[in-house]
Design a protein around this motif. Structure first.
Motif, PDB file in Angstrom:
ATOM      1  N   LEU A  75       1.459   9.411  -0.078  1.00 56.24           N
ATOM      2  CA  LEU A  75       1.966   8.662   1.077  1.00 56.24           C
ATOM      3  C   LEU A  75       1.580   9.440   2.329  1.00 56.24           C
ATOM      4  O   LEU A  75       2.120  10.510   2.607  1.00 56.24           O
ATOM      5  N   ARG A  76       0.662   8.905   3.107  1.00 54.91           N
ATOM      6  CA  ARG A  76       0.047   9.641   4.205  1.00 54.91           C
ATOM      7  C   ARG A  76       0.416   9.024   5.557  1.00 54.91           C
ATOM      8  O   ARG A  76       0.957   7.918   5.622  1.00 54.91           O
ATOM      9  N   PRO A  77       0.103   9.726   6.637  1.00 55.61           N
ATOM     10  CA  PRO A  77       0.427   9.194   7.967  1.00 55.61           C
ATOM     11  C   PRO A  77      -0.135   7.801   8.226  1.00 55.61           C
ATOM     12  O   PRO A  77       0.495   6.987   8.912  1.00 55.61           O
ATOM     13  N   ASP A 104       0.830  -1.209   0.000  1.00 56.94           N
ATOM     14  CA  ASP A 104       0.000   0.000   0.000  1.00 56.94           C
ATOM     15  C   ASP A 104       0.862   1.256   0.000  1.00 56.94           C
ATOM     16  O   ASP A 104       0.569   2.227  -0.709  1.00 56.94           O
ATOM     17  N   ALA A 105       1.925   1.258   0.801  1.00 58.78           N
ATOM     18  CA  ALA A 105       2.806   2.421   0.859  1.00 58.78           C
ATOM     19  C   ALA A 105       3.511   2.624  -0.480  1.00 58.78           C
ATOM     20  O   ALA A 105       3.634   3.762  -0.965  1.00 58.78           O
ATOM     21  N   LEU A 112       3.121   6.030  -2.854  1.00 50.12           N
ATOM     22  CA  LEU A 112       4.288   6.847  -3.169  1.00 50.12           C
ATOM     23  C   LEU A 112       4.578   6.853  -4.668  1.00 50.12           C
ATOM     24  O   LEU A 112       5.031   7.861  -5.219  1.00 50.12           O
ATOM     25  N   THR A 113       4.281   5.743  -5.343  1.00 47.60           N
ATOM     26  CA  THR A 113       4.509   5.666  -6.779  1.00 47.60           C
ATOM     27  C   THR A 113       3.595   6.617  -7.538  1.00 47.60           C
ATOM     28  O   THR A 113       4.009   7.281  -8.493  1.00 47.60           O
ATOM     29  N   VAL A 114       2.351   6.679  -7.128  1.00 51.28           N
ATOM     30  CA  VAL A 114       1.384   7.543  -7.817  1.00 51.28           C
ATOM     31  C   VAL A 114       1.824   9.000  -7.739  1.00 51.28           C
ATOM     32  O   VAL A 114       1.893   9.704  -8.741  1.00 51.28           O
ATOM     33  N   ALA A 122      13.416   2.332  -1.776  1.00 56.90           N
ATOM     34  CA  ALA A 122      13.244   1.393  -2.884  1.00 56.90           C
ATOM     35  C   ALA A 122      12.142   1.854  -3.826  1.00 56.90           C
ATOM     36  O   ALA A 122      12.273   1.777  -5.055  1.00 56.90           O
ATOM     37  N   THR A 123      11.051   2.347  -3.246  1.00 55.96           N
ATOM     38  CA  THR A 123       9.932   2.803  -4.067  1.00 55.96           C
ATOM     39  C   THR A 123      10.292   4.064  -4.835  1.00 55.96           C
ATOM     40  O   THR A 123      10.062   4.158  -6.047  1.00 55.96           O
TER      41      THR A 123
END
Length: 204
Positions: free
Chosen positions: A158-160, A146-147, A151-153, A182-183
């Motif tokens: 990428l939220r708390p 999910d993270a 982050l890719t989008v 890595a992402t």
């Protein structure tokens, strides 16, 4: 002047795969024998001179060296932080979201090898990231996936709550940094590779 070369005859992969693929540049890279000393130094590893992708990036050897050393640090410095298999999972998820078939094949193989979860990685390739998150069977891989997707989008996605999920699944600060590293690296690297060439099915 460098001329772009399109190859309509290319045998292109028709789906995401863990098979080894070739990669064909749209711009002609320097021949291996023509690389300068500075370009060879920028490769960091001499064996990378065999790759048309890295020879193409060697047109700017200073940037290539920085890129390669960042790559090595993110994926090979595994004494602390996230295990290698889960760093590769983040890279494979990112490549799947971005549609980079070549990068997805490379990092899916690494993720399968280092995690021992080839079937799960194959489901990621065949069905997309939701295949690893929808059934809720592995909160840790779900949180990493999910993270990585968020982050890719775009970084602000990428939220708390993503960080909270990573922490609650057992990741400490260094491991979370590895997910992000890595992402982020492959969110950039995919776009670079997708803009310079395309994958090719190679004979077995």
């Amino acid at each position: 002047m460098t001329i772009a070369v399109l190859r309509p005859e290319l045998d292109r992969p028709r789906s995401f795969t863990q098979d080894t693929l070739g990669w064909v540049p749209w711009l002609e890279p320097p021949a291996e024998a023509e690389l300068t000393d500075a370009q060879r130094a920028g490769l960091v590893q001499a064996s990378r001179a065999a790759s048309p992708y890295f020879r193409l990036l060697a047109e700017d050897p200073t940037v290539l060296e920085a890129r390669t050393r960042a790559d090595f640090d993110i994926f090979h410095s595994t004494r602390d932080g996230l295990p290698r298999g889960e760093r590769e999972l983040a890279a494979a998820v990112t490549s799947r979201v971005n549609g980079c078939v070549f990068c997805a094949s490379v990092h899916a193989r690494f993720a399968s090898h280092h995690s021992g979860r080839e079937a799960d990685i194959q489901r990621l390739l065949a069905e997309g990231p939701d295949a690893l998150t929808d059934d809720g069977s592995d909160p840790r891989w779900s949180a990493i996936t999910d993270a990585a997707v968020a982050l890719t989008v775009t970084p602000v996605e990428l939220r708390p709550e993503h960080l909270a999920a990573l922490r609650s699944s057992g990741l400490d600060g260094l491991a979370i940094l590895d997910v992000i590293g890595a992402t982020a690296f492959f969110a950039w690297a995919n776009r670079l590779m997708l803009s310079l060439g395309e994958p090719e099915v190679i004979g077995t």
